[in-house]
Each structure stands twice: as C-alpha cells, then as structure tokens.
Write an enzyme that holds these catalytic residues in place. Structure first.
Site, short mmCIF file in Angstrom:
data_model
loop_
_atom_site.label_atom_id
_atom_site.label_comp_id
_atom_site.label_asym_id
_atom_site.label_seq_id
_atom_site.Cartn_x
_atom_site.Cartn_y
_atom_site.Cartn_z
N THR A 1 6.11 82.86 42.67
CA THR A 1 6.28 82.43 44.05
C THR A 1 5.24 83.02 44.99
OG1 THR A 1 7.88 82.38 45.88
CG2 THR A 1 7.84 84.36 44.53
N GLY B 1 12.97 76.48 44.62
CA GLY B 1 13.89 75.90 45.59
C GLY B 1 14.54 76.87 46.54
N GLY B 2 14.02 78.10 46.68
CA GLY B 2 14.65 79.05 47.59
C GLY B 2 16.06 79.37 47.14
N GLU C 1 6.56 82.28 48.20
CA GLU C 1 7.68 82.02 49.10
C GLU C 1 7.57 80.64 49.73
OE1 GLU C 1 9.42 81.93 52.29
OE2 GLU C 1 11.23 82.29 51.16
N GLU D 1 6.33 86.79 51.52
CA GLU D 1 7.57 87.20 50.87
C GLU D 1 8.41 88.16 51.69
OE1 GLU D 1 9.31 85.46 48.29
OE2 GLU D 1 7.21 85.53 47.67
N ASP E 1 11.74 87.26 53.20
CA ASP E 1 12.98 87.25 52.42
C ASP E 1 13.86 88.44 52.75
OD1 ASP E 1 12.74 84.86 51.12
OD2 ASP E 1 12.13 85.69 49.19
N ARG F 1 7.85 91.51 41.53
CA ARG F 1 8.20 91.16 42.90
C ARG F 1 7.33 91.93 43.89
NH1 ARG F 1 10.24 87.23 46.08
NH2 ARG F 1 11.98 87.85 47.42
N SER G 1 15.62 88.26 46.16
CA SER G 1 15.10 86.97 45.73
C SER G 1 16.24 86.11 45.19
CB SER G 1 14.06 87.18 44.63
OG SER G 1 13.67 85.96 44.05
N THR H 1 8.33 78.53 45.36
CA THR H 1 8.26 78.92 43.95
C THR H 1 7.92 77.79 42.98
OG1 THR H 1 10.60 78.70 43.34
CG2 THR H 1 9.95 80.73 44.36
#
Length: 596
Positions: free
Chosen positions: A425, A501-502, A427, A451, A454, A113, A478, A407
């Site tokens: 991802t 898909g978030g 984002e 990112e 987020d 991440r 995430s 993603t």
C-alpha cells in the site's frame, strides 16, 4: 499446458529478452482490458504453480520468475516492483506491506508497515486544537510515514529467496525503460484526482501541458524509476534508506509547500522490518491464518465469521445468485460489533497491550457467542458498542470514524507448494501526491505514502486516549488482510487470498471466505459476488448489483441503505481436492492469474 492471459490481448511482435544473473526476462506486449469497471473473468486452472496480481504485466513478471526457478517470495518481489510502475496509484517502494509466507511447514508474517517519524506526536493532524480536514492532511508532507516495503522484502528474500535479489528487478527496470501502455484504470485514476496535479514533478510526468491525464494506450516510460531500481538491485534496501535517494525523499517531505513533514534521514536509516507471530484461528474444518496487529484485518474478519457461526442459519443465504437480505443483515450486524471492538482496542502492539494481554481473547468462542446474542431482527445501527474480551490494563476511547483507502494484493503458490499472501500500500490513490525522482533529475519516479492518516487525527475523546493515536516510531493501524487457509486435519494448504479496499478489505475477505467454505463456490465465483459493507453507520451496497427488493428488505430492518462503487481487488488461489490449483481475479480490476 501454460495458461496465458485468456482475457487480455497478447502480441508476440514486441518480445525483447533481457538477461540478468541467469534470469531471462521476456517483455510481453500485453495490456489490461479496456474497461475499468466490471469485466467478467473465467477463472484459471493450473497444475503446479499460480500467480495472481492486479495487472497482467505484474502477473507475467511473477510467472516468468517462477518458470526460471524462483520461489514464491522471489515472484512476489518481481510482481511488486512492476505493480509500482503500472499501478502507481496503489503501492510502491514509498509505502509499506504485510507479507505472509508458508514454506511447507511454517507460517511466518513479515511486517513492513510504515512508521511515524521520531519528531511527531499526537498533535500531528491538529490545527488550533481541531482535526485537519482529511484531504488537507493527506496531500501534504505531514502524512508521509517512513516506508518499510523494501526492508521487509529484503528480509523475506534472505530467508526464502532462490534467485539473486538483483535479478528480481529486471522486469520492472526493463518495462520502466522500454515503456508500458497506459491502462484505462490508470488513466481514470489520473483524470479523477484533483490533488496530484499540484505536485510539480507529478504534473509534468502524468499530465499534458494543459493538465489532461495521459491517454489510454499511450506508452509511458519512467527513467527515474529505472535508475532508482537499478540502485536498489545493486545495493539492496540501503539504496532507498541511505544516500542520495534517501536525501531526495526527505527533501520532498520537508519542503512540501503547504504542510511540510518532519521525516529525517535518521528515521529512514533506523527503520526496521519485523517478523511477527501469525494469528491462526480454527474456523470449523479450516485453520485461517492472518496478520496480527498493527493489522486489524484478521481479528475483525474472524470476529465477523465467529459471530455468524453462533447465529441461526439463514434458510436462503443466496437468492437469485446474490447474498440475500436475511444473510446480509446478520453479516452487517456482526460487522458493526467487530468494528466497534476494532475502533477501541487494536493498534500497534509495541505501544498498546491486547485486552487480557492476548489478542486471541477477542476471538474466544464464548466471547463471540455473547456478542452474537446482541444481533436481533432490527439493526443496532450506529449504537454498536465495543465489548470486553479480556481485562483491559488501560481504558481506551473509541476512535472516531475517518476514511481509509488504497492498496494492492498479490497471491502466489509456487512449484514447491510455498505460498505468499502479500498486501501492499501507499494508502490513498497516489498516496500523499508527492512524486520523488530519487534526485536523478529524470522524468518519473515513485510516489510517497500518506499512511500516517491511518492514525486517529483525534488523540483523545472525553479525556480518554485513543489507542491508535499518533506517537513517534509507531505503526498506524491497518486493515490489510493477507490470508492463508489450511485444513485443520493434516494442515494442507487450502488458499491464499486478500484484497485492497481500505477498511472494506475486511468485508471483502470475510465474504469471500464464506463463499468458498459455505456456498460451494470456486475462487472466481466467490469474487464475482456483489459487495455490501458497513463501517458502523450506513450500509453501502455495490452499485447496480443487488435487486431493489434487497434494499427495501434491509431498510425494513432499520438499515440506512445507499449504493456506491465498491472496487475491491481480490486475488484468490485455491488448492483443489486433487491438488490442482484454481485462481480467481477480481472482475472490478485489471488483474489476472497465470501459472502452469
């Protein structure tokens, strides 16, 4: 029998073998289906191994790697690099990833991440004390987190790779040099994005002089990316995190014309991938293993599933082949409660303690039974409140809602039974809309993530801190939910799955698990079902996929209902009772499954 892309066109006229370190890659002339909406797919049955990814060229790269003796991790690296080329809007080396791996005995989770630069703080997305408009923050240098994908993949390869690191970049380098055909999905993404054209390098590469998106069927070469990947193949992740490519990345972030970011070369050089303990949760006959925080995916999915198991069984969960309003009501109400806990408690575990010092308390059956008691015949709407799964050392505020996107997901089971579930991802579609050419001066390159959006833009609510606020070095929360499923009796692998898909990744994955376990569906049938989600407010039904009676029935239960596109990108591979494999690819995207 080798199963080759029964839903895409294959031509042998352009096959060009390229050999590197004993691995010979053959360039296939294949392209995704023309349609970018919903395309029925057959499902694929294999005997020994399977690769599922969001684009047929990427799937084929993983297929060829395993045929050459590569492992699941080897194949995942090859797939990932090709996805960055052919699906640049969704992932790349400028972003991050979560990878789950099963070696036949042990499940390990690898955290790549992105992290916040050391120079930022909780005011990153505030201007005059107020949060920035979301897209103003996204399309800027402020949003770019320190990328972690390559460091993570390098760590996983060192432990589980079978082929040489350099060989795994051959498919992407070859396709970047020779070119690939622009798909309908890429064309539509380019055409519909109003911000990417504002980046000079991206405008020159992806658009005509008149600003029109590249046409479907046009051959696109990416010489800058080919040169960057050649450096990474030779030098490893250091090629991105140090030297000229790193200098270019930092310069792109710091020189953004409207809102420059604070990333430094030291941030890149100091990035560390992490190995974390997987969260494995008993769910009747299955053990479901998912990613721990900073992912909220597994905890929120299993809260939803756990609450549903404490509710009365719906007499008809399916009506006319789609989830019924009665079942959807329970599913959506459980989602509201789970998302309330998510918004209060889940953040980077290096900065935020779990309630009661144990994330598993959020999944304790007694706690979920109490939460399930809150679900009644009428919706609680936006009034869902977080519970108290354990003693909280610090009182947190709930994070205000804000968008999440993006993603791509990869699922693989190799000939040795090793499995990968990896979600990767940048984002939003096209990330921060910053294209970096690695200082090559050549056309193309790779996109940088957004990112950091987020994180919560709002660091405090009513004087209380938000757990997922911006802090130096912190990883944003995430929703990515790479998932491996096992039999509780005997521990045999059952499935590898996940989706882009978030925040809706959570709903997509949870509903798929239910369809596989409770509704007797195979992998493809489960992915063909229509989606319904709520993030705590309105309910969204997948456009054109439910009967009007479903909307009416949900409205009568108090839900505010509307329709929208819900473009998941689920990939699922299931091991059948006799040992054979069956794979499904989401009909809403370009993906396919390949194997033998």
């Amino acid at each position: 029998m080798t199963l080759r892309l029964s839903s895409v066109a294959v031509s042998l006229s352009l096959i060009i073998p390229v050999t590197a370190l004993g691995f010979t890659y053959t360039t296939p002339s294949i392209s995704p289906e023309v349609d970018s909406g919903y395309t029925e797919k057959p499902g694929w049955e294999m005997q020994t191994f399977a690769v599922a990814a969001a684009n047929p060229l990427a799937t084929d790269a993983g297929y060829q790697v395993i045929e050459a003796g590569g492992s699941a991790v080897d194949a995942a690296i090859a797939v990932k690099m090709v996805l960055m080329l052919v699906e640049p809007q969704s992932s790349g080396i400028g972003g991050g990833a979560f990878l789950m791996h099963y070696d036949g005995d042990e499940v390990k989770t690898y955290d790549g991440r992105e992290t916040a630069p050391d120079a930022v703080d909780e005011t990153l997305f505030l201007e005059d004390g107020e949060p920035l408009e979301f897209m103003e923050a996204v399309a800027s240098g402020l949003s770019v987190g320190v990328p972690g994908t390559l460091k993570m993949l390098e760590m996983a390869h060192a432990e589980h790779g079978a082929l040489a690191w350099e060989a795994l970049f051959t498919p992407a380098i070859t396709l970047a040099k020779q070119g690939f055909v622009v798909s309908q999905r890429l064309h539509a993404s380019l055409a519909n994005d109003r911000y990417l054209r504002e980046d000079p390098l991206a405008r020159q590469f992806y658009y005509t002089e008149e600003g029109e998106a590249l046409e479907v069927g046009e051959t696109l070469r990416n010489p800058a990316l080919a040169e960057i990947l050649e450096a990474i193949a030779e030098k490893g992740s250091d090629a991105l995190h140090q030297g000229s490519i790193a200098e270019d990345l930092v310069a792109r972030v710091q020189s953004h014309p409207s809102r420059p970011g604070a990333m430094t070369l030291a941030d890149l050089e100091d990035y560390e991938a992490k190995v974390r303990e997987p969260l494995c949760t008993a769910w009747q006959q299955w053990e479901v293993c998912g990613f721990p925080p900073p992912s909220s995916g597994h905890l929120t999915i299993m809260q939803i599933l756990g609450m549903l198991d404490h509710l009365p069984l719906v007499e008809a969960p399916l009506e006319a082949g789609v989830p019924s309003a009665a079942w959807l009501h329970q599913f959506l109400e459980a989602s509201r409660l789970a998302f309330a806990d998510r918004g209060r408690y889940i953040a980077d575990p290096d900065y935020v303690s779990a309630p009661g010092e144990d994330w598993a308390l959020m999944l304790h059956p007694d706690y979920l039974a109490l939460r399930a008691e809150l679900i009644e015949s009428q919706t609680m709407g936006s009034e869902a409140e977080p519970g108290r799964p354990g003693e909280v050392i610090m009182t947190w505020a709930s994070q205000p809602q804000q968008p999440e996107y993006g993603t791509s997901h990869i699922s693989i089971i190799d000939v040795e039974g090793r499995a990968v579930a990896m979600t990767t991802t940048i984002e939003q579609a096209f990330g921060s809309r910053i294209l970096a050419d690695g200082g090559t001066g050549l056309p193309g390159g790779y996109l940088l993530n957004n990112e950091l959006t987020d994180f919560s833009f709002t660091p405090q609510v009513d004087g209380l801190l938000v757990a997922n606020r911006v802090e130096p070095g912190k990883r944003p929360r995430s929703s990515m939910s790479p998932t491996l499923v096992f039999e509780r009796d005997g521990g045999d692998l059952v499935a590898s799955l996940g989706s882009p898909g978030g925040a809706a990744i959570i709903h997509y994955t949870a509903r798929t698990l239910i369809a596989l376990r409770d509704w007797g569906m195979n992998a493809q049938q489960a992915l063909d079902l229509p989606h319904a989600i709520t993030l705590g407010g309105p309910v969204y039904l997948e456009e054109g996929r439910f009967p009007e009676t479903t909307r009416i029935s949900l409205s009568e239960r108090g839900h505010e209902v509307s329709e929208r596109e819900l473009t998941s990108g689920l990939q699922v591979i299931v091991r059948q009772p006799e040992g054979e494999l069956f794979g499904g690819a989401d009909p809403r995207r370009e993906g396919v499954v390949m194997g033998e």
